[in-house]
Design a protein around this motif. Structure first.
Motif, PDB file in Angstrom:
ATOM      1  N   VAL A 318     -59.292  92.945 -40.510  1.00 48.13           N
ATOM      2  CA  VAL A 318     -58.885  94.051 -39.854  1.00 48.13           C
ATOM      3  C   VAL A 318     -57.171  94.485 -39.745  1.00 48.13           C
ATOM      4  O   VAL A 318     -57.455  93.144 -38.465  1.00 48.13           O
ATOM      5  N   VAL A 319     -56.778  95.020 -39.841  1.00 54.25           N
ATOM      6  CA  VAL A 319     -55.185  94.933 -39.707  1.00 54.25           C
ATOM      7  C   VAL A 319     -54.900  96.968 -39.100  1.00 54.25           C
ATOM      8  O   VAL A 319     -55.236  97.287 -39.005  1.00 54.25           O
ATOM      9  N   PHE A 320     -54.346  96.363 -37.948  1.00 56.78           N
ATOM     10  CA  PHE A 320     -53.183  97.832 -37.487  1.00 56.78           C
ATOM     11  C   PHE A 320     -51.967  97.681 -37.506  1.00 56.78           C
ATOM     12  O   PHE A 320     -51.484  96.286 -36.811  1.00 56.78           O
ATOM     13  N   MET A 321     -51.782  98.528 -38.145  1.00 56.60           N
ATOM     14  CA  MET A 321     -50.371  99.267 -37.928  1.00 56.60           C
ATOM     15  C   MET A 321     -50.039  99.484 -37.178  1.00 56.60           C
ATOM     16  O   MET A 321     -50.248 100.878 -37.216  1.00 56.60           O
ATOM     17  N   MET A 322     -49.096  99.286 -36.365  1.00 54.78           N
ATOM     18  CA  MET A 322     -48.271 100.118 -35.361  1.00 54.78           C
ATOM     19  C   MET A 322     -46.544 100.096 -35.916  1.00 54.78           C
ATOM     20  O   MET A 322     -45.412  99.151 -36.179  1.00 54.78           O
ATOM     21  N   SER A 323     -45.471 101.456 -35.507  1.00 54.83           N
ATOM     22  CA  SER A 323     -44.164 101.401 -35.413  1.00 54.83           C
ATOM     23  C   SER A 323     -43.851 102.494 -33.780  1.00 54.83           C
ATOM     24  O   SER A 323     -44.446 102.865 -33.112  1.00 54.83           O
ATOM     25  N   SER A 324     -43.380 102.019 -33.635  1.00 51.49           N
ATOM     26  CA  SER A 324     -42.269 102.974 -32.765  1.00 51.49           C
ATOM     27  C   SER A 324     -40.900 103.286 -33.103  1.00 51.49           C
ATOM     28  O   SER A 324     -40.283 102.683 -34.070  1.00 51.49           O
ATOM     29  N   LYS A 325     -40.975 105.055 -32.085  1.00 46.70           N
ATOM     30  CA  LYS A 325     -39.789 105.451 -32.788  1.00 46.70           C
ATOM     31  C   LYS A 325     -38.929 106.040 -32.024  1.00 46.70           C
ATOM     32  O   LYS A 325     -39.705 106.488 -30.970  1.00 46.70           O
ATOM     33  N   PHE A 335     -44.698 105.305 -30.021  1.00 44.66           N
ATOM     34  CA  PHE A 335     -44.959 104.434 -30.814  1.00 44.66           C
ATOM     35  C   PHE A 335     -46.364 105.237 -31.361  1.00 44.66           C
ATOM     36  O   PHE A 335     -47.497 105.702 -30.418  1.00 44.66           O
ATOM     37  N   THR A 336     -47.330 104.160 -32.320  1.00 47.04           N
ATOM     38  CA  THR A 336     -47.921 104.980 -33.960  1.00 47.04           C
ATOM     39  C   THR A 336     -48.922 104.321 -33.490  1.00 47.04           C
ATOM     40  O   THR A 336     -48.776 103.289 -34.644  1.00 47.04           O
ATOM     41  N   LEU A 337     -49.996 103.835 -33.659  1.00 47.56           N
ATOM     42  CA  LEU A 337     -50.849 103.663 -34.787  1.00 47.56           C
ATOM     43  C   LEU A 337     -50.981 103.938 -36.386  1.00 47.56           C
ATOM     44  O   LEU A 337     -51.404 105.390 -36.458  1.00 47.56           O
ATOM     45  N   ASP A 338     -50.103 104.114 -36.798  1.00 45.57           N
ATOM     46  CA  ASP A 338     -49.684 104.678 -37.953  1.00 45.57           C
ATOM     47  C   ASP A 338     -51.293 104.338 -38.864  1.00 45.57           C
ATOM     48  O   ASP A 338     -51.986 105.028 -39.370  1.00 45.57           O
ATOM     49  N   ARG A 339     -51.833 102.708 -39.095  1.00 49.29           N
ATOM     50  CA  ARG A 339     -53.048 102.540 -40.235  1.00 49.29           C
ATOM     51  C   ARG A 339     -53.976 101.684 -39.572  1.00 49.29           C
ATOM     52  O   ARG A 339     -53.301 101.367 -39.217  1.00 49.29           O
ATOM     53  N   LEU A 340     -54.705 101.977 -40.570  1.00 48.31           N
ATOM     54  CA  LEU A 340     -55.953 100.712 -40.055  1.00 48.31           C
ATOM     55  C   LEU A 340     -56.344 100.927 -41.319  1.00 48.31           C
ATOM     56  O   LEU A 340     -57.178 101.348 -41.945  1.00 48.31           O
ATOM     57  N   GLU A 341     -55.997  99.074 -41.502  1.00 50.28           N
ATOM     58  CA  GLU A 341     -56.854  98.953 -43.443  1.00 50.28           C
ATOM     59  C   GLU A 341     -58.351  98.357 -42.657  1.00 50.28           C
ATOM     60  O   GLU A 341     -57.564  96.856 -41.740  1.00 50.28           O
ATOM     61  N   ILE A 342     -59.107  97.510 -43.475  1.00 52.19           N
ATOM     62  CA  ILE A 342     -60.269  96.815 -43.753  1.00 52.19           C
ATOM     63  C   ILE A 342     -59.916  96.412 -45.168  1.00 52.19           C
ATOM     64  O   ILE A 342     -59.917  96.746 -46.525  1.00 52.19           O
ATOM     65  N   GLU A 343     -60.047  95.317 -44.968  1.00 51.14           N
ATOM     66  CA  GLU A 343     -60.234  94.619 -46.253  1.00 51.14           C
ATOM     67  C   GLU A 343     -60.767  93.669 -46.242  1.00 51.14           C
ATOM     68  O   GLU A 343     -61.373  92.656 -45.277  1.00 51.14           O
ATOM     69  N   SER A 344     -61.596  93.734 -47.553  1.00 51.88           N
ATOM     70  CA  SER A 344     -62.614  92.176 -47.692  1.00 51.88           C
ATOM     71  C   SER A 344     -62.881  92.243 -49.986  1.00 51.88           C
ATOM     72  O   SER A 344     -62.869  93.620 -50.122  1.00 51.88           O
ATOM     73  N   SER A 345     -62.681  90.846 -49.465  1.00 49.87           N
ATOM     74  CA  SER A 345     -62.950  90.795 -50.813  1.00 49.87           C
ATOM     75  C   SER A 345     -62.408  91.583 -52.069  1.00 49.87           C
ATOM     76  O   SER A 345     -63.013  92.095 -53.542  1.00 49.87           O
ATOM     77  N   GLY A 346     -61.586  91.647 -51.816  1.00 47.26           N
ATOM     78  CA  GLY A 346     -60.029  92.049 -52.538  1.00 47.26           C
ATOM     79  C   GLY A 346     -59.849  93.600 -52.395  1.00 47.26           C
ATOM     80  O   GLY A 346     -58.882  93.808 -53.006  1.00 47.26           O
ATOM     81  N   GLN A 347     -60.947  94.190 -51.850  1.00 49.07           N
ATOM     82  CA  GLN A 347     -60.558  95.650 -51.564  1.00 49.07           C
ATOM     83  C   GLN A 347     -60.065  96.335 -50.299  1.00 49.07           C
ATOM     84  O   GLN A 347     -60.305  95.013 -49.592  1.00 49.07           O
ATOM     85  N   LYS A 348     -59.141  97.296 -50.329  1.00 48.11           N
ATOM     86  CA  LYS A 348     -58.800  98.070 -49.102  1.00 48.11           C
ATOM     87  C   LYS A 348     -59.491  99.029 -48.684  1.00 48.11           C
ATOM     88  O   LYS A 348     -58.928 100.095 -49.748  1.00 48.11           O
TER      89      LYS A 348
END
Length: 465
Positions: A318-325, A335-348
């Protein structure tokens, strides 16, 4: 005379810890105590201590240090702690009679035996953090940072000025030691250094302070219990919440994450959902998650929760991608939480959160519920995201300006027009409508335009009128 002097010093030490207790009753969140004592001379005794409640400013601190170094020994020991507040002395200094629980016996003994000492219970922490630079300017020498073992190998001279800085921690970075144990260990270091100075028979001036104030939760009930009667049945201790997930970058902590519950559901087959409870695997003593793939810098933060293989999911992350501007309209950085990614078995599976999860850069973001399916703050932005349902309970995250293991002030996700505000507005509107209708009805009333005179003839009103 010697007995009288010892009694005066002992009463002075008692007054010292008593002043800490008095100051702790007020607001001490932005002040740091400064303690100064000398092995010889009485120049510090001529200094007037600040009155209760007075906060020593930077210019006043410069005056105190200048007076202390006028005729005192110019071998200066600076015990510089990371954090320190008056509450540390109140809770762990045995000021309420619990001398067996005193975490500062060496410091108390040094103040009691010192010919002169000065206690500044409340100094503006911006001024206290500049003490090393002030001492360096007054002595005209560069500071020497060392530990007690190195000090025993160093030979000091009475005629040559020296500025020795001993750094003391406030937190070990783990949960193995309590603040009291850390402070007790720092007091032992102070005792070791003073014993080395006593062995070398070199006069010195010591200063004990910190760079920043510490946050200590006052437990007034403990103090009251030691002074008066205690209840027969002690109150049940509240369950201690587990600490947040903390990722340490090259310069210290940079990302914090906490949630009461983390629940992910994925669609194994049509209308068959498999639920994953990731809370116990992420937080607490039973946590089994890796943060090694995480990263952070001044503009981007990436928190990766790597769980490995779970059920039928391979290499689950589980990946939390954040950025500041910086936004020119608000003239501040967010700062914003741009994306939440769930990666498993080669899929996202990707969820977009930049429109809903944001906060000022020096704040943290908090929300009671963060989901992707009911009043979603996480909006699915990929085809595979429709096969996932994400739910966070009591969610809090901070990706920038992290100081220590505690979150900064939280920016909550509650909207401005809450249900209570809407109910108040609608009720007020209804009352205004009723008042308007009543005024309109009163304005429609007609007064009589004909009156009967008892001395004259009776008024005759035709039927057609």
């Amino acid at each position: 005379k010697m007995a009288d002097m010892r009694m005066q010093r002992r009463s002075g030490v008692v007054l010292f810890f008593g002043l800490f207790a008095v100051f702790c009753l007020g607001s001490c969140s932005d002040q740091v105590p400064v303690v100064i004592w000398s092995s010889q001379g009485s120049v510090l005794q001529s200094q007037t201590a600040p009155v209760a409640g007075h906060i020593v400013s930077s210019s006043q601190l410069v005056s105190y240090l200048s007076s202390a170094l006028t005729s005192s020994p110019h071998n200066v020991l600076l015990f510089l702690q990371d954090k320190l507040s008056v509450d540390d002395f109140t809770m762990h200094g045995g000021v309420f009679g619990n001398k067996q629980d005193n975490a500062f016996p060496n410091l108390e003994s040094a103040l009691e035996s010192a010919p002169s000492s000065l206690v500044l219970p409340a100094v503006d922490w911006h001024a206290s953090s500049a003490v090393p630079a002030l001492l360096q300017e007054k002595l005209g020498i560069s500071p020497l940072y060392l530990d007690p073992n190195t000090l025993s190998q160093l030979r000091l001279n009475d005629s040559i000025s020296s500025l020795l800085v001993i750094r003391l921690p406030y937190s070990t970075g783990t949960d193995l030691m309590s603040p009291k144990e850390v402070l007790s260990g720092n007091d032992e270091v102070i005792g070791q250094v003073l014993n080395v100075m006593k062995t070398q028979a070199v006069p010195y001036t010591a200063v004990y302070t910190a760079l920043r104030p510490s946050r200590v939760i006052r437990e007034v009930s403990l103090a009251v219990e030691s002074l008066g009667r205690s209840l027969l049945q002690a109150p049940a201790k509240a369950e201690t919440p587990y600490p947040p997930v903390m990722f340490n970058g090259s310069s210290g902590p940079c990302i914090l994450l906490w949630a009461k519950n983390i629940t992910l559901s994925w669609e194994r087959s049509r209308d068959q959902w498999v639920r994953l409870d990731l809370g116990p695997m992420t937080f607490g003593a039973s946590a089994n998650v890796s943060l090694s793939d995480s990263s952070c810098n001044q503009t981007n933060s990436r928190l990766v929760l790597h769980y490995g293989n779970i059920q039928d999911l391979q290499n689950f992350r589980v990946v939390f991608m954040m950025s500041s501007k910086k936004y020119p309209v608000s003239a501040r950085e967010w700062f914003t939480l741009d994306r939440l990614e769930i990666e498993s078995s080669g899929q996202k599976a990707t969820f977009n959160a930049s429109r809903n999860i944001y906060a000022p850069r020096n704040y943290s973001f908090h929300c009671a519920t963060v989901t992707s399916f009911r009043d979603p703050l996480l909006v699915p932005s990929s085809d595979s995201a429709s096969k996932w349902r994400v739910s966070f309970s009591d969610f809090q995250i901070q990706g920038f300006n992290v100081v220590g293991p505690n979150f900064s002030y939280a920016s909550d996700c509650a909207s401005f027009f809450t249900p209570g505000i809407w109910m108040g507005l609608l009720t007020s509107l209804l009352l205004v409508l009723i008042l308007t209708y009543g005024l309109h009805m009163i304005m429609q009333l007609k007064t009589m335009d004909r009156f009967d005179d008892p001395k004259g003839p009776s008024i005759s009103v035709p039927q057609n009128e």
